[in-house]
Write a protein that holds these residues in place. Structure first.
Motif, short mmCIF file in Angstrom:
data_model
loop_
_atom_site.label_atom_id
_atom_site.label_comp_id
_atom_site.label_asym_id
_atom_site.label_seq_id
_atom_site.Cartn_x
_atom_site.Cartn_y
_atom_site.Cartn_z
N UNK A 150 28.94 11.21 30.64
CA UNK A 150 29.27 11.65 32.03
C UNK A 150 28.59 11.50 32.99
N UNK A 151 27.02 12.00 32.89
CA UNK A 151 26.03 11.70 33.93
C UNK A 151 26.17 10.22 34.74
N UNK A 152 26.23 9.11 33.78
CA UNK A 152 26.47 8.04 34.59
C UNK A 152 27.73 7.67 35.26
N UNK A 155 26.62 9.46 38.54
CA UNK A 155 25.35 8.72 39.37
C UNK A 155 25.55 7.20 39.40
N UNK A 156 26.41 6.63 38.72
CA UNK A 156 26.27 5.16 38.56
C UNK A 156 27.51 4.49 38.22
N UNK A 157 28.58 4.94 38.91
CA UNK A 157 29.89 4.42 38.33
C UNK A 157 30.27 2.92 38.64
N UNK A 171 32.68 3.59 23.17
CA UNK A 171 32.91 4.89 22.42
C UNK A 171 32.51 6.02 23.13
N UNK A 172 33.39 6.86 23.59
CA UNK A 172 33.05 8.10 24.46
C UNK A 172 33.55 9.51 23.85
#
Length: 302
Positions: A150-152, A155-157, A171-172
């Motif tokens: 979720x961090x990416x 900040x880096x969608x 895989x999430x």
């Protein structure tokens, strides 16, 4: 079948209700490689460590069939370090320390001997590094699987959406699937995420198992209830390592075989949590794994 995994090789310091450790070997790439190497004679690794990383740890990895030709060792720098504390229910944890160190400027360098890889596993890294890793291969692998977090998404969608178009399997976990899709229903979320690029989606639900989606097909694998969970660190990476390791061993990427791979990955993850860090993964035998897979069969049979 040749398998390449790219991620972190690191130090972890862990505290759970069962005890605590000083710095031990950790990192996404470590767990993925140890799990997938159970199925294959050799697993290739691309990662980075500092000169503080012990030779004994590297010897342990190579003894399990893990090829470290792609492990960068940065002189005068320190390895990535994470420290965390788990609460009584093991589903929540506090991050105490995150020192990126060598990871801050990591650029994946793919050795020539790795260029024939047919299966690629991208551990949780910045989406830009994952893109660079794929673009660093002269030939597209048969199957590319990736993990993210979720961090990416925060900040880096844009970069994340770019790499999603380049991979076959994502895989999430369930929380990440809901954030990425902005949908609460996991079936609805799966459709929207697969429309972003990956033809196959795995949604991990921790102690509640895992879901596999592809087109209109869906498969659910329960988690095996264990008497005690000592340390859940690395369980998700162990799971996906077992998944891609089984696929590479059988060289069959059909949905039916992915169903089996999910079970084998779940079995490997169930071992991982039984001791601290990678300790249990270093002990597993073929008989242990087949016995655990049979437990999964009995659990889901009706």
């Amino acid at each position: 079948m040749s398998l390449l995994t790219i991620g972190t090789v690191a130090f972890d310091a862990l505290e759970t209700p069962y005890g605590k450790t000083d710095k031990i070997i950790g990192g996404s790439c470590t767990y993925i490689a140890l799990s997938s190497a159970f199925f294959l004679p050799k697993v290739n690794v691309v990662a980075v460590v500092g000169d503080d990383f012990p030779q004994a740890y590297m010897d342990t990895l190579t003894s399990k069939g893990i090829n470290l030709d792609g492990l960068q060792i940065k002189q005068g720098e320190k390895s990535f370090f994470w420290a965390g504390k788990y609460h009584n229910n093991m589903n929540s944890r506090d991050t105490l320390v995150t020192d990126l160190n060598v990871l801050a400027n990591f650029k994946p360098e793919i050795p020539a001997s790795y260029q024939d890889c047919e299966y690629l596993m991208l551990g949780n890294l910045t989406p830009q590094v994952q893109i660079e890793a794929i673009e660093g291969l002269t030939k597209r692998p048969k199957l590319i699987v990736m993990d993210t977090m979720n961090f990416w998404m925060d900040v880096a969608m844009d970069d994340l959406k770019r790499v999603l178009k380049m991979v076959d399997v994502l895989c999430i976990n369930d929380e990440e699937a809901r954030q990425l899709s902005e949908q609460y229903s996991l079936r609805t979320a799966a459709k929207l995420i697969m429309a972003m690029g990956p033809k196959t989606l795995i949604i991990k639900k921790g102690e509640h198992g895992a879901l596999l989606f592809q087109n209109q097909d869906m498969f659910y694998c329960p988690a095996l209830p264990l008497e005690e969970v000592f340390d859940p660190t690395g369980a998700g990476d162990t799971f996906v390592g077992g998944f891609i390791g089984y696929l590479a061993k059988t060289d069959d990427t059909s949905f039916e075989n992915m169903r089996k791979a999910i079970v084998y990955g779940s079995a490997m993850a169930s071992f991982c949590v039984e001791k601290f860090g990678t300790e249990r993964l270093l002990e597993i035998t073929d008989q242990d794994l087949e016995g655990r897979v049979n437990e999964f069969r009995d659990l889901a049979r009706f």
